[in-house]
Structure formats: structure tokens, C-alpha cells
Scaffold this motif. Structure first.
Motif, PDB file in Angstrom:
ATOM      1  N   ALA A 155       0.848  -1.182   0.000  1.00 16.92           N
ATOM      2  CA  ALA A 155       0.000   0.000   0.000  1.00 16.92           C
ATOM      3  C   ALA A 155       0.888   1.237   0.000  1.00 16.92           C
ATOM      4  O   ALA A 155       2.111   1.133   0.127  1.00 16.92           O
ATOM      5  CB  ALA A 155      -0.936  -0.006   1.219  1.00 16.92           C
ATOM      6  N   ASP A 156       0.248   2.408  -0.108  1.00 19.43           N
ATOM      7  CA  ASP A 156       1.030   3.643  -0.192  1.00 19.43           C
ATOM      8  C   ASP A 156       1.296   4.247   1.176  1.00 19.43           C
ATOM      9  O   ASP A 156       2.433   4.488   1.557  1.00 19.43           O
ATOM     10  CB  ASP A 156       0.305   4.649  -1.078  1.00 19.43           C
ATOM     11  CG  ASP A 156       1.098   5.935  -1.264  1.00 19.43           C
ATOM     12  OD1 ASP A 156       2.350   5.873  -1.277  1.00 19.43           O
ATOM     13  OD2 ASP A 156       0.479   7.014  -1.392  1.00 19.43           O
ATOM     14  N   ARG A 157       0.222   4.478   1.968  1.00 19.21           N
ATOM     15  CA  ARG A 157       0.374   5.260   3.192  1.00 19.21           C
ATOM     16  C   ARG A 157      -0.041   4.524   4.451  1.00 19.21           C
ATOM     17  O   ARG A 157       0.640   4.594   5.467  1.00 19.21           O
ATOM     18  CB  ARG A 157      -0.450   6.563   3.091  1.00 19.21           C
ATOM     19  CG  ARG A 157      -0.110   7.448   1.925  1.00 19.21           C
ATOM     20  CD  ARG A 157       1.368   7.796   1.844  1.00 19.21           C
ATOM     21  NE  ARG A 157       1.877   8.388   3.071  1.00 19.21           N
ATOM     22  CZ  ARG A 157       3.165   8.580   3.315  1.00 19.21           C
ATOM     23  NH1 ARG A 157       4.072   8.212   2.435  1.00 19.21           N
ATOM     24  NH2 ARG A 157       3.553   9.129   4.445  1.00 19.21           N
ATOM     25  N   PHE A 158      -1.190   3.848   4.434  1.00 18.05           N
ATOM     26  CA  PHE A 158      -1.730   3.447   5.734  1.00 18.05           C
ATOM     27  C   PHE A 158      -1.239   2.097   6.228  1.00 18.05           C
ATOM     28  O   PHE A 158      -0.730   1.262   5.482  1.00 18.05           O
ATOM     29  CB  PHE A 158      -3.250   3.549   5.793  1.00 18.05           C
ATOM     30  CG  PHE A 158      -4.053   2.678   4.867  1.00 18.05           C
ATOM     31  CD1 PHE A 158      -3.548   1.545   4.279  1.00 18.05           C
ATOM     32  CD2 PHE A 158      -5.394   3.009   4.613  1.00 18.05           C
ATOM     33  CE1 PHE A 158      -4.327   0.744   3.460  1.00 18.05           C
ATOM     34  CE2 PHE A 158      -6.174   2.214   3.790  1.00 18.05           C
ATOM     35  CZ  PHE A 158      -5.653   1.089   3.219  1.00 18.05           C
ATOM     36  N   ILE A 159      -1.384   1.929   7.552  1.00 17.30           N
ATOM     37  CA  ILE A 159      -1.139   0.669   8.253  1.00 17.30           C
ATOM     38  C   ILE A 159      -2.435   0.354   9.001  1.00 17.30           C
ATOM     39  O   ILE A 159      -2.925   1.184   9.778  1.00 17.30           O
ATOM     40  CB  ILE A 159       0.033   0.794   9.240  1.00 17.30           C
ATOM     41  CG1 ILE A 159       1.328   1.150   8.492  1.00 17.30           C
ATOM     42  CG2 ILE A 159       0.208  -0.485  10.052  1.00 17.30           C
ATOM     43  CD1 ILE A 159       2.479   1.529   9.404  1.00 17.30           C
ATOM     44  N   VAL A 160      -3.008  -0.828   8.745  1.00 20.39           N
ATOM     45  CA  VAL A 160      -4.309  -1.173   9.309  1.00 20.39           C
ATOM     46  C   VAL A 160      -4.229  -2.555   9.936  1.00 20.39           C
ATOM     47  O   VAL A 160      -3.707  -3.497   9.325  1.00 20.39           O
ATOM     48  CB  VAL A 160      -5.411  -1.147   8.234  1.00 20.39           C
ATOM     49  CG1 VAL A 160      -6.779  -1.350   8.873  1.00 20.39           C
ATOM     50  CG2 VAL A 160      -5.397   0.171   7.447  1.00 20.39           C
ATOM     51  N   CYS A 161      -4.747  -2.683  11.156  1.00 25.42           N
ATOM     52  CA  CYS A 161      -4.814  -3.987  11.822  1.00 25.42           C
ATOM     53  C   CYS A 161      -5.965  -3.958  12.812  1.00 25.42           C
ATOM     54  O   CYS A 161      -6.580  -2.913  13.045  1.00 25.42           O
ATOM     55  CB  CYS A 161      -3.495  -4.324  12.529  1.00 25.42           C
ATOM     56  SG  CYS A 161      -3.100  -3.224  13.911  1.00 25.42           S
ATOM     57  N   LEU A 257     -10.237  -1.682  15.871  1.00 23.57           N
ATOM     58  CA  LEU A 257      -9.649  -1.559  14.544  1.00 23.57           C
ATOM     59  C   LEU A 257      -8.759  -0.329  14.562  1.00 23.57           C
ATOM     60  O   LEU A 257      -9.208   0.756  14.921  1.00 23.57           O
ATOM     61  CB  LEU A 257     -10.749  -1.400  13.495  1.00 23.57           C
ATOM     62  CG  LEU A 257     -10.304  -1.133  12.053  1.00 23.57           C
ATOM     63  CD1 LEU A 257      -9.578  -2.339  11.475  1.00 23.57           C
ATOM     64  CD2 LEU A 257     -11.510  -0.765  11.190  1.00 23.57           C
ATOM     65  N   ASN A 258      -7.478  -0.511  14.199  1.00 23.24           N
ATOM     66  CA  ASN A 258      -6.510   0.590  14.156  1.00 23.24           C
ATOM     67  C   ASN A 258      -6.236   0.997  12.713  1.00 23.24           C
ATOM     68  O   ASN A 258      -5.977   0.141  11.857  1.00 23.24           O
ATOM     69  CB  ASN A 258      -5.179   0.186  14.781  1.00 23.24           C
ATOM     70  CG  ASN A 258      -5.152   0.303  16.291  1.00 23.24           C
ATOM     71  OD1 ASN A 258      -4.423  -0.417  16.952  1.00 23.24           O
ATOM     72  ND2 ASN A 258      -5.929   1.204  16.863  1.00 23.24           N
ATOM     73  N   VAL A 259      -6.285   2.311  12.464  1.00 22.79           N
ATOM     74  CA  VAL A 259      -5.902   2.877  11.171  1.00 22.79           C
ATOM     75  C   VAL A 259      -4.832   3.916  11.437  1.00 22.79           C
ATOM     76  O   VAL A 259      -5.060   4.865  12.193  1.00 22.79           O
ATOM     77  CB  VAL A 259      -7.097   3.532  10.457  1.00 22.79           C
ATOM     78  CG1 VAL A 259      -6.705   3.945   9.030  1.00 22.79           C
ATOM     79  CG2 VAL A 259      -8.309   2.613  10.447  1.00 22.79           C
ATOM     80  N   MET A 260      -3.652   3.732  10.836  1.00 22.57           N
ATOM     81  CA  MET A 260      -2.531   4.647  11.047  1.00 22.57           C
ATOM     82  C   MET A 260      -1.966   5.114   9.711  1.00 22.57           C
ATOM     83  O   MET A 260      -1.874   4.328   8.764  1.00 22.57           O
ATOM     84  CB  MET A 260      -1.417   3.961  11.854  1.00 22.57           C
ATOM     85  CG  MET A 260      -1.795   3.633  13.279  1.00 22.57           C
ATOM     86  SD  MET A 260      -0.512   2.672  14.138  1.00 22.57           S
ATOM     87  CE  MET A 260      -0.919   1.017  13.579  1.00 22.57           C
ATOM     88  N   ALA A 261      -1.582   6.387   9.645  1.00 22.91           N
ATOM     89  CA  ALA A 261      -0.843   6.926   8.498  1.00 22.91           C
ATOM     90  C   ALA A 261      -0.287   8.274   8.921  1.00 22.91           C
ATOM     91  O   ALA A 261      -0.765   8.899   9.882  1.00 22.91           O
ATOM     92  CB  ALA A 261      -1.739   7.070   7.269  1.00 22.91           C
ATOM     93  N   GLY A 262       0.716   8.726   8.198  1.00 23.06           N
ATOM     94  CA  GLY A 262       1.327  10.005   8.541  1.00 23.06           C
ATOM     95  C   GLY A 262       2.063  10.619   7.368  1.00 23.06           C
ATOM     96  O   GLY A 262       2.056  10.082   6.258  1.00 23.06           O
ATOM     97  N   PRO A 263       2.740  11.740   7.599  1.00 23.48           N
ATOM     98  CA  PRO A 263       3.387  12.479   6.524  1.00 23.48           C
ATOM     99  C   PRO A 263       4.798  12.019   6.200  1.00 23.48           C
ATOM    100  O   PRO A 263       5.399  12.512   5.242  1.00 23.48           O
ATOM    101  CB  PRO A 263       3.422  13.901   7.082  1.00 23.48           C
ATOM    102  CG  PRO A 263       3.583  13.708   8.566  1.00 23.48           C
ATOM    103  CD  PRO A 263       2.782  12.471   8.892  1.00 23.48           C
ATOM    104  N   GLY A 264       5.344  11.102   6.971  1.00 24.65           N
ATOM    105  CA  GLY A 264       6.744  10.721   6.809  1.00 24.65           C
ATOM    106  C   GLY A 264       7.010   9.924   5.542  1.00 24.65           C
ATOM    107  O   GLY A 264       6.084   9.424   4.887  1.00 24.65           O
TER     108      GLY A 264
END
Length: 297
Positions: A155-161, A257-264
Motif C-alpha cells: 500500500a502507499d500510506r496506511f497501516i491497518v490492523c 480496529l486501528n488505522v494509522m498513516a502520517g506524513p513521513g
């Protein structure tokens, strides 16, 4: 201070029970830019639609089975009876693709999103393919379904678990943060979407109120102070700061449900523990995993 806690019913939008941080969300959250979440409850034969947009999406059945149509191609998702019955098939849509989610028998479904630039192929991740991790030990034991992590999904940006915590246990612990780009840490917003249930084998009355708790507090001079009671359908946003524990109250199992993404520049979950509490990890050495895990076995 910006509202970081959204009890069920406070972020509704049209057909969606929850719509936060997505390209079409009606509820604006100041300072929120990198992650989004939609949740819908579908009657038998009903459907919801998402137009093509510059965001990647992953469709997660919470209960029930679904068909996801991406640019005219159908992907059946076997689904599950509830989030406490093991992993589900999930579908990554990629970006700039229209998505329709339908269910012949009805159910509840989540869609995690993140604004994205790079295009990756649509991909079905089946329940059998989902990496299941049993993390921690003792009363910090929990179960993690890593279907949307960098090791499992391109994927491009997010991390989901998603994380399941047996009644009485502490999860997201020790408290940790990921709000800076530095050695050993990445800057990631995070969404927690919660569900709860009365624990199996309990003698709870019919009107039992299945609850859990979530804590978020400041790691620097940016103010945040959350100590929230959570139930099925509630959302807590974590823009920065130490977060944890997520507590499953005695008698009640906890799911999030965790959804994570950021600008890095790097799609990676790198964290720093609160130095007052990080020592707890070493205390797990020699402790057994909670025998109630895994859920859905």
C-alpha cells in the motif's frame, strides 16, 4: 480543544454510522489529515457507495458477508459472525477507484482510508492469509490481525490492523507514541474503532453494559488528555501523544480496529515507549500467554 472522542451516533453522515477523516466526511476534525474511517450497518440487500477519490481504502467486514465492487469487478468477502470470531476476508481497493459494498443478508462493515499518491493493485486478503499475532503475556495478552501492515499488504500510506483483548486484560500497553520522525519512531495519526462483548462463559445479566477504556495523554507541550469509556461503535482519535492502555474491563472482551498513516517518507510502525512504563515489557518474560487466546479458534 479539538474533540478526539466520538461515541456512537456523533459522527453519522447519510448511510454511514461513522464518517471521519475521509474525502467526503461531513464531520470536520481540526488538525486531522492522514487517516479516515467509515462504518455502515446494511440491511439485507442494501448497499453503500464510495466514488473514486485520491485515497486508498481497505474494506473490513465486522459482522456478516459482503460483495465489494471495485470499478465494476466483484470481490466476495466471506465475513464472520462477529469481530470476536477470528479474522475476516478484507479487500484493498487501491486509489482513484469507485467502491460499492453490498450484502445479501445484511451486516456491519468498516472502511479504513488514507489520502495516497501511489497506485497499488486491488487485492483480496483472505481470512486464511491474514497473519495472526499473539502479543504480550499474562494480563497484557492480546491478539492482532495484521492484514494491512507493511509485511502483509502493499500500500502507499496506511497501516491497518485489528486487536482483540480478553476480558480484564490491558492492550496498547505499555503506553507508547509515534508522533515524531526520528531514529526508531515514525509520525503516525491513529484511529481506534471499538467493539465490546460480554465475555464467553460469564453470568452477566441481560442488561449488562459491555465497556472498555482508552487513555491518551501528552508526550510534549501539545495538550491532549483522554480517558474515555468506550462501547461498540465508539471512536477515539490519536493525533499525537502517549496512548494506552486500551483496557478490557473484567467481564467484557474488547476489540479495536486501528488505522494509522502520517506524513513521513516511510510506511512503518516505529514506536517509543513511555519511559516510566516501558520496563513492563521485560516483566512478560517467563509469563504464559492468556489461555483464552486465540479468539475464533
Amino acid at each position: 480543544m479539538t474533540n478526539w472522542v466520538y461515541p456512537l451516533g456523533t459522527a453519522m453522515d447519510g448511510d454511514w454510522d461513522i464518517s471521519l477523516g475521509t474525502s467526503d466526511s461531513a464531520t470536520a476534525v481540526d488538525g486531522w489529515a492522514h487517516t479516515g474511517l467509515k462504518v455502515a450497518t446494511l440491511a439485507a440487500g442494501a448497499a453503500v457507495e464510495l466514488p473514486a477519490a485520491g485515497e486508498e481504502r481497505i474494506v473490513v467486514p465486522l459482522n456478516g458477508a459482503f460483495t465489494v465492487t471495485v470499478d465494476g469487478v466483484d470481490y466476495p468477502l466471506a465475513g464472520r459472525r462477529s469481530v470476536f470470531h477470528g479474522p475476516s476476508d478484507v479487500l484493498y481497493s487501491g486509489t482513484e477507484k469507485s467502491v460499492t459494498i453490498s450484502s445479501s443478508d445484511g451486516g456491519r462493515v468498516a472502511v479504513a482510508t488514507a489520502p495516497a499518491q501511489a497506485s497499488h493493485p486491488t487485492r483480496l486478503v483472505t481470512a486464511a492469509e491474514t497473519p495472526v499475532e499473539l502479543r504480550g503475556a499474562g494480563n497484557c495478552s492480546r491478539q492482532v490481525h495484521n492484514f494491512g501492515t507493511p509485511a502483509a499488504l502493499e500500500a502507499d500510506r496506511f497501516i491497518v490492523c485489528e486487536v482483540l483483548t480478553p476480558a480484564g486484560n490491558w492492550s496498547s500497553y505499555p503506553p507508547h507514541k509515534h508522533d515524531e520522525e526520528k531514529d526508531g519512531e515514525t509520525n503516525l495519526e491513529e484511529i481506534y474503532y471499538f467493539e465490546t462483548q460480554v465475555a464467553a462463559g460469564s453470568r452477566a445479566p441481560a442488561d449488562a453494559d459491555a465497556i472498555g477504556y482508552q487513555r491518551v495523554y501528552a508526550s510534549d507541550d501539545r495538550p491532549i488528555d483522554v480517558a474515555a469509556e468506550v462501547r461498540t461503535g465508539d471512536v477515539v482519535l490519536v493525533p499525537y501523544g502517549w496512548h494506552g492502555p486500551a483496557m478490557a474491563a473484567p467481564g467484557y472482551d474488547l476489540y479495536y480496529l486501528n488505522v494509522m498513516a502520517g506524513p513521513g517518507p516511510v510506511r512503518e510502525w516505529l514506536i517509543s515507549d513511555d519511559p516510566h512504563h516501558g520496563w513492563v515489557r521485560q516483566s512478560w518474560d517467563g509469563q504464559d500467554l492468556d489461555p483464552r487466546l486465540p479468539f475464533g479458534a
